[in-house]
Design a protein around this motif. Structure first.
Motif, short mmCIF file in Angstrom:
data_model
loop_
_atom_site.label_atom_id
_atom_site.label_comp_id
_atom_site.label_asym_id
_atom_site.label_seq_id
_atom_site.Cartn_x
_atom_site.Cartn_y
_atom_site.Cartn_z
N PRO A 123 0.80 -1.23 0.00
CA PRO A 123 0.00 0.00 0.00
C PRO A 123 0.83 1.27 0.00
O PRO A 123 0.32 2.35 -0.30
CB PRO A 123 -0.83 -0.12 1.28
CG PRO A 123 -0.03 -1.02 2.17
CD PRO A 123 0.66 -1.99 1.25
N ASP A 124 2.12 1.16 0.33
CA ASP A 124 2.99 2.34 0.36
C ASP A 124 3.70 2.59 -0.97
O ASP A 124 4.41 3.58 -1.11
CB ASP A 124 4.03 2.19 1.47
CG ASP A 124 3.40 2.14 2.85
OD1 ASP A 124 2.41 2.87 3.07
OD2 ASP A 124 3.89 1.38 3.70
N SER A 125 3.53 1.68 -1.93
CA SER A 125 4.12 1.86 -3.26
C SER A 125 3.06 2.37 -4.22
O SER A 125 1.89 1.98 -4.14
CB SER A 125 4.69 0.53 -3.77
OG SER A 125 5.12 0.67 -5.11
N LEU A 126 3.46 3.20 -5.16
CA LEU A 126 2.54 3.68 -6.20
C LEU A 126 2.47 2.73 -7.39
O LEU A 126 1.72 2.99 -8.33
CB LEU A 126 2.96 5.07 -6.67
CG LEU A 126 2.98 6.18 -5.61
CD1 LEU A 126 3.33 7.51 -6.25
CD2 LEU A 126 1.65 6.26 -4.89
N ALA A 127 3.22 1.63 -7.34
CA ALA A 127 3.25 0.68 -8.45
C ALA A 127 2.12 -0.33 -8.33
O ALA A 127 1.73 -0.73 -7.23
CB ALA A 127 4.59 -0.04 -8.48
N GLY A 128 1.60 -0.76 -9.49
CA GLY A 128 0.53 -1.75 -9.51
C GLY A 128 -0.77 -1.24 -8.93
O GLY A 128 -1.51 -1.97 -8.28
#
Length: 372
Positions: A195-200
Motif C-alpha cells: 500500500p505504500d508503493s505507487l506501483a501496480g
C-alpha cells in the motif's frame, strides 16, 4: 505539417507473456458475488462497427490520444517522445502537426511517453497532462498548450516506480473532475500489494498532483491496488470506472473498479472466487488479448488488444457485461489504443512499430471506426 517518423523497440514477447510466473491461476467460483461473466466468443456484434477511413498514417507507436474542445486531438508517440496535434478534415483524414517533445521521457522497451489527458477546464486553463517514463521514475507532467505553443512540462506527480516492462501509463479524468492514473508493478509483483508503493495501482489525484479528497486512505493517492499492469481506463455513462489489464500466463482481465478494491495480483490471476479480492468481470486468454486501451461508447466497452490483434466489443448489461465479440482480428495488426470521438465513433491506433509487430508500409495508423 510533419510526417511522423518510424521507430520500434526491437524486443520479443508480449509483456503478458513475459518470464514471470503467476503465483496461482483462478477458476470461477459459483458462490462469488461478482457480476455475471460470459465467455468471449466470435459472432455477430449487436451493432456493426466498420473501419471507414485512415485518419493518419506513418506514425511512430502512438500511445495516448485525447480530444481538445475544438475537435482536434493530441497524440503522444511512445518512442519518439513527440506530442502531435491531429486536425481532422471534412473527409476524415487529419493534418498532423508536431506540438513539442517531452524531453524528460526516456523510452525503453514498454516505457516512454505514454498517456495524455485534457483538463476538464481546458477552455480556461489550456492544460494537458502526460505520463512519461524518465531516467528516474514514472512521472505525471502538466503542460500548457496555448494555440500551437507547447509549454515546458512541469512534474506534478513523481516517484511512480519504473521498469523496462509494466509501467502502466493511462490517464483519464473522471466525472468527479479528478485525474485517474494507471501504474504497473514494473515486473516486481510484490509492489502491487504494497500500500505504500505507487506501483501496480490506480491512482486518483487532483490537478495539482495531490491525493484526491475521499480516497480510500486519507493522504494517499491510491484508489485501488493489486494490479499487474493496467493499460486502459474508461468511464461509462453512469460514471463507473472500468480498467483493462495484462495478465501473466493465463488470464487477461477487464475489471469493474471500486474505491479501495484489491484486484489480487500476484496472489490471483483471473478469477479467485473470494479470498478478499475483487474478481474481473471478463477474462481472456493472453493469446486472445494482451489488452491495452479502453473506451466507452454506445452502451459498450471497446478494448484494444495487442497480441490478440483485435478490438473487443463488450456490451454492458446492468452491473456486468454481455458476451464479448472480436472485431477486425488480424486485419490491422496490434491495436494499442481506442478512444471515443466527439461524434461518438471510435479512433483506433495500431502499434506495429513497437518491436513486437509486423508493420505494413502505412503503419503505424489511426483508423476511424464508425458505429451503427
Amino acid at each position: 505539417m510533419v510526417a511522423a517518423g518510424l521507430t520500434g523497440c526491437g524486443l520479443g514477447p508480449e509483456s503478458s507473456q513475459d518470464s514471470g510466473q503467476s503465483e496461482g491461476t483462478a477458476q470461477p467460483d459459483p458462490t462469488s458475488s461478482a457480476p455475471a461473466v460470459t465467455e468471449p466468443t466470435q459472432g455477430e456484434p449487436p451493432v456493426r462497427p466498420r473501419v471507414t477511413g485512415t485518419v493518419a498514417s506513418g506514425l511512430a507507436v502512438p500511445w495516448g490520444i485525447a480530444f481538445l474542445p475544438d475537435g482536434s486531438a493530441v497524440v503522444t508517440e511512445r518512442d519518439s517522445r513527440r506530442v502531435l496535434r491531429l486536425t481532422p478534415g471534412a473527409d476524415g483524414t487529419a493534418d498532423v502537426d508536431e506540438l513539442g517533445e517531452v524531453v524528460a521521457a526516456a523510452p525503453e522497451v514498454e516505457g516512454g511517453l505514454l498517456g495524455v489527458a485534457v483538463s476538464p477546464d481546458f477552455a480556461t486553463d489550456d492544460t494537458l497532462f502526460v505520463y512519461a517514463t524518465t531516467n528516474e521514475d514514472n512521472t505525471v507532467f502538466r503542460v500548457t498548450l496555448d494555440g500551437d505553443e507547447f509549454g515546458q512540462p512541469t512534474p506534478m506527480l513523481t516517484g511512480i516506480p519504473k521498469g523496462v516492462i509494466h509501467d502502466g501509463g493511462r490517464l483519464a479524468f473522471g466525472p468527479d473532475g479528478f485525474l485517474y492514473v494507471s501504474t504497473g508493478e514494473t515486473g516486481d509483483p510484490g509492489l502491487a500489494q504494497d500500500p505504500d508503493s505507487l506501483a501496480g495501482k490506480i491512482l486518483r489525484i487532483t490537478t495539482d498532483g495531490d491525493p484526491a479528497p475521499g480516497n480510500p486512505e486519507a493522504g494517499s493517492p491510491v484508489f485501488s491496488l493489486g494490479h499487474r499492469n493496467v493499460q486502459g481506463l474508461a468511464f461509462d455513462e453512469s460514471g463507473q470506472l472500468w480498467a483493462s489489464e495484462f495478465g501473466d500466463q493465463t488470464f487477461d482481465e477487464l475489471n469493474r473498479v471500486e474505491a479501495g478494491g484489491n484486484y489480487g495480483w500476484p496472489e490471483v490471476e483471473g478469477r479467485g472466487g473470494g479470498r478478499g479480492f475483487v474478481d474481473p468481470v471478463q477474462t481472456w486468454s493472453t493469446a486472445e488479448a494482451s489488452p491495452s486501451g479502453l473506451a466507452f461508447a454506445d452502451g459498450t466497452l471497446w478494448m484494444a488488444a495487442l497480441r490478440g490483434q483485435t478490438l473487443w466489443q463488450v456490451p454492458l448489461e446492468g452491473s456486468g457485461t454481455g458476451r464479448p465479440v472480436d472485431l477486425f482480428t488480424s486485419d490491422y495488426g496490434r491495436i494499442r489504443t481506442v478512444v471515443t470521438t466527439p461524434d461518438g465513433d471510435l479512433w483506433i491506433a495500431t502499434s506495429n512499430r513497437d518491436g513486437r509487430g509486423e508493420p505494413a508500409d502505412e503503419d503505424d495508423r489511426i483508423l476511424l471506426v464508425s458505429l451503427g
